[in-house]
Design an enzyme around this catalytic site. Structure first.
Site, PDB file in Angstrom:
ATOM      1  N   LYS A 163      34.020  -2.998  13.255  1.00  0.00           N
ATOM      2  CA  LYS A 163      33.103  -2.180  12.445  1.00  0.00           C
ATOM      3  C   LYS A 163      33.626  -0.758  12.287  1.00  0.00           C
ATOM      4  O   LYS A 163      33.650  -0.216  11.191  1.00  0.00           O
ATOM      5  CB  LYS A 163      31.700  -2.122  13.083  1.00  0.00           C
ATOM      6  CG  LYS A 163      31.041  -3.448  13.306  1.00  0.00           C
ATOM      7  CD  LYS A 163      29.622  -3.279  13.824  1.00  0.00           C
ATOM      8  CE  LYS A 163      29.494  -2.590  15.173  1.00  0.00           C
ATOM      9  NZ  LYS A 163      30.075  -3.329  16.299  1.00  0.00           N
ATOM     10  N   ARG A 216      20.640  -1.954  15.520  1.00  0.00           N
ATOM     11  CA  ARG A 216      21.117  -2.859  16.566  1.00  0.00           C
ATOM     12  C   ARG A 216      19.980  -3.724  17.109  1.00  0.00           C
ATOM     13  O   ARG A 216      20.218  -4.561  17.974  1.00  0.00           O
ATOM     14  CB  ARG A 216      21.676  -2.021  17.717  1.00  0.00           C
ATOM     15  CG  ARG A 216      23.166  -2.237  17.966  1.00  0.00           C
ATOM     16  CD  ARG A 216      23.542  -1.320  19.086  1.00  0.00           C
ATOM     17  NE  ARG A 216      24.820  -1.548  19.663  1.00  0.00           N
ATOM     18  CZ  ARG A 216      25.909  -0.837  19.360  1.00  0.00           C
ATOM     19  NH1 ARG A 216      25.881   0.062  18.416  1.00  0.00           N
ATOM     20  NH2 ARG A 216      27.020  -1.042  20.028  1.00  0.00           N
ATOM     21  N   ARG A 271      41.843  -1.346  23.048  1.00  0.00           N
ATOM     22  CA  ARG A 271      41.647  -0.456  21.899  1.00  0.00           C
ATOM     23  C   ARG A 271      41.555   1.005  22.351  1.00  0.00           C
ATOM     24  O   ARG A 271      41.147   1.309  23.473  1.00  0.00           O
ATOM     25  CB  ARG A 271      40.435  -0.868  21.074  1.00  0.00           C
ATOM     26  CG  ARG A 271      39.097  -0.645  21.705  1.00  0.00           C
ATOM     27  CD  ARG A 271      38.005  -1.084  20.763  1.00  0.00           C
ATOM     28  NE  ARG A 271      36.701  -0.904  21.379  1.00  0.00           N
ATOM     29  CZ  ARG A 271      35.561  -1.181  20.792  1.00  0.00           C
ATOM     30  NH1 ARG A 271      35.537  -1.665  19.573  1.00  0.00           N
ATOM     31  NH2 ARG A 271      34.414  -0.985  21.413  1.00  0.00           N
ATOM     32  N   ARG A 282      37.696   4.362  25.596  1.00  0.00           N
ATOM     33  CA  ARG A 282      36.264   4.456  25.895  1.00  0.00           C
ATOM     34  C   ARG A 282      35.988   3.962  27.301  1.00  0.00           C
ATOM     35  O   ARG A 282      36.508   2.936  27.717  1.00  0.00           O
ATOM     36  CB  ARG A 282      35.477   3.617  24.900  1.00  0.00           C
ATOM     37  CG  ARG A 282      35.337   4.285  23.573  1.00  0.00           C
ATOM     38  CD  ARG A 282      34.699   3.386  22.567  1.00  0.00           C
ATOM     39  NE  ARG A 282      33.497   2.705  23.046  1.00  0.00           N
ATOM     40  CZ  ARG A 282      32.680   2.046  22.246  1.00  0.00           C
ATOM     41  NH1 ARG A 282      32.934   1.981  20.944  1.00  0.00           N
ATOM     42  NH2 ARG A 282      31.613   1.460  22.715  1.00  0.00           N
ATOM     43  N   ARG A 297      27.924  -6.012  27.370  1.00  0.00           N
ATOM     44  CA  ARG A 297      27.617  -5.554  26.006  1.00  0.00           C
ATOM     45  C   ARG A 297      27.563  -6.730  25.028  1.00  0.00           C
ATOM     46  O   ARG A 297      26.739  -6.752  24.114  1.00  0.00           O
ATOM     47  CB  ARG A 297      28.656  -4.499  25.570  1.00  0.00           C
ATOM     48  CG  ARG A 297      28.380  -3.127  26.222  1.00  0.00           C
ATOM     49  CD  ARG A 297      29.582  -2.211  26.209  1.00  0.00           C
ATOM     50  NE  ARG A 297      30.078  -1.958  24.888  1.00  0.00           N
ATOM     51  CZ  ARG A 297      31.373  -1.757  24.592  1.00  0.00           C
ATOM     52  NH1 ARG A 297      32.278  -1.785  25.558  1.00  0.00           N
ATOM     53  NH2 ARG A 297      31.742  -1.506  23.377  1.00  0.00           N
TER      54      ARG A 297
HETATM   55  P1  AMP Z   1      29.321   1.537  19.951  1.00  0.00           P
HETATM   56  O1  AMP Z   1      30.278   2.671  19.865  1.00  0.00           O
HETATM   57  O2  AMP Z   1      28.652   1.234  18.625  1.00  0.00           O
HETATM   58  O3  AMP Z   1      29.880   0.308  20.599  1.00  0.00           O
HETATM   59  O4  AMP Z   1      28.127   2.040  20.903  1.00  0.00           O
HETATM   60  C1  AMP Z   1      28.364   2.407  22.244  1.00  0.00           C
HETATM   61  C2  AMP Z   1      27.058   2.470  23.019  1.00  0.00           C
HETATM   62  O5  AMP Z   1      26.183   3.430  22.406  1.00  0.00           O
HETATM   63  C3  AMP Z   1      26.247   1.190  23.056  1.00  0.00           C
HETATM   64  O6  AMP Z   1      26.699   0.309  24.060  1.00  0.00           O
HETATM   65  C4  AMP Z   1      24.847   1.733  23.310  1.00  0.00           C
HETATM   66  O7  AMP Z   1      24.699   2.128  24.664  1.00  0.00           O
HETATM   67  C5  AMP Z   1      24.832   2.995  22.477  1.00  0.00           C
HETATM   68  N1  AMP Z   1      24.366   2.756  21.076  1.00  0.00           N
HETATM   69  C6  AMP Z   1      25.055   2.972  19.929  1.00  0.00           C
HETATM   70  N2  AMP Z   1      24.336   2.659  18.861  1.00  0.00           N
HETATM   71  C7  AMP Z   1      23.143   2.234  19.319  1.00  0.00           C
HETATM   72  C8  AMP Z   1      21.948   1.745  18.709  1.00  0.00           C
HETATM   73  N3  AMP Z   1      21.840   1.647  17.372  1.00  0.00           N
HETATM   74  N4  AMP Z   1      20.916   1.385  19.506  1.00  0.00           N
HETATM   75  C9  AMP Z   1      20.984   1.498  20.846  1.00  0.00           C
HETATM   76  N5  AMP Z   1      22.069   1.928  21.497  1.00  0.00           N
HETATM   77  C10 AMP Z   1      23.142   2.298  20.755  1.00  0.00           C
END
Ligand code: AMP
Length: 219
Positions: A13, A88, A127, A161, A172
Site C-alpha cells: 500500500k 482499518r 523492508r 520500522r 499485526r
Molecule cells: P501502518 O504503517 O499502516 O502499518 O500502521 C502502523 C501502525 O499504526 C498499526 O499497526 C497501528 O498500530 C497504527 N495505525 C495506523 N493506521 C491505523 C488505523 N487506521 N487504525 C488504527 N491503528 C492504525
C-alpha cells in the site's frame, strides 16, 4: 480523485500510494506515517499511541477518525488524496463515508491489493524506507537503483520500522484478518471494490491500478 488502498501489512500500500501520489499529484495520507511522526515529535497524540503501536495493536477508532477528519480539511486535499492505512475497521469506514457525504464527495475509488500471507511475511521482513521522503524499499525485492541512494530524493539515510519484527508481524496480520479484512466484503457489497493482483512486480501493479482508474474515468 479519492483513493483508498486496502490490503494487509506488507501488501504494498505504502509503495503504491507513494507512486500514485506523484503521478496524480495528490497527497498520500498514511495514518501509520502520521502516527510515527507524532511519536517522533513527542506530541500528545504521539504519547497516547506509542505503546499501542509498539505492541502491534490498533489505535482507537475515535483517535484515528479525528486525525483523518483534521487532515482532509487541508487545502492540499481539495483535489483528492490517497488513503494508506485508513480505514482499518468498519466504524472507521462508516465515519469516512459520513465525512465524504458531508463534503459531497462521490468519487471514491477502493483498491484492494491482494497478496498471499506467506509472501506478506517475506516482504515485511526486509523492508526499509528513506528517512527523508519515506520511499519504501526492500533488501531483496526492491533495492534503490544506486545502492544506498534513494531513487526519489537522493537521500542517503534509511530506516527500519520497529514493528516489522517477526513476532509483531504475525500479530499485526492476525489483527488485520480479524478487524480490517471485513472491509473487503464491506466495499464489495457497496460495489466499490477493485481487486488488484498484488503478487505482481511493483510497476505491473501500478499499471493495473492505472488501467482500472482509467476505466472508471471513461465510464
Ligand atoms: P501502518 O504503517 O499502516 O502499518 O500502521 C502502523 C501502525 O499504526 C498499526 O499497526 C497501528 O498500530 C497504527 N495505525 C495506523 N493506521 C491505523 C488505523 N487506521 N487504525 C488504527 N491503528 C492504525
Amino acid at each position: 480523485m479519492r483513493i483508498i488502498l486496502l490490503g494487509a501489512p506488507g501488501a504494498g500500500k505504502g509503495t503504491q500510494a507513494q507512486i500514485l501520489a506523484f503521478k496524480y499529484n495528490i497527497p498520500k495520507l498514511s495514518t501509520g506515517d502520521m502516527l510515527r511522526e507524532a511519536i517522533r515529535s513527542g506530541s500528545p497524540i504521539g504519547k497516547e499511541v506509542e505503546t499501542i503501536m509498539n505492541a502491534g495493536n490498533l489505535v482507537s477508532d475515535e483517535t484515528m477518525i479525528r486525525i483523518i477528519e483534521d487532515r482532509i480539511k487541508y487545502s492540499d486535499c481539495e483535489n483528492g488524496f490517497i488513503l494508506d492505512g485508513f480505514p482499518r475497521t468498519i466504524p472507521q469506514a462508516e465515519a469516512l463515508q459520513g465525512l465524504l457525504n458531508k463534503l459531497q464527495i462521490k468519487d471514491l475509488i477502493v483498491l484492494f491489493l491482494n497478496v498471499k500471507e506467506d509472501e506478506l511475511v517475506k516482504r515485511i521482513s526486509g523492508r526499509y524506507s528513506c528517512k527523508n521522503c519515506g520511499m519504501g524499499y526492500h533488501k531483496v525485492y526492491n533495492v534503490p537503483k544506486v545502492p544506498g541512494v534513494c531513487d526519489v530524493c537522493s537521500g542517503k539515510e534509511f530506516m527500519f520500522r520497529s514493528d516489522d519484527n517477526e513476532e509483531l508481524v504475525k500479530k499485526r496480520l492476525d489483527i488485520y484478518n480479524k478487524q480490517t479484512a471485513p472491509l473487503v466484503c464491506y466495499y464489495k457489497e457497496k460495489n466499490k471494490l477493485i481487486s488488484i493482483d498484488g503478487m505482481q512486480p511493483i510497476d505491473q501493479i501500478t499499471y493495473s491500478i492505472e488501467q482500472k482508474i482509467q476505466d472508471l474515468v471513461n465510464k
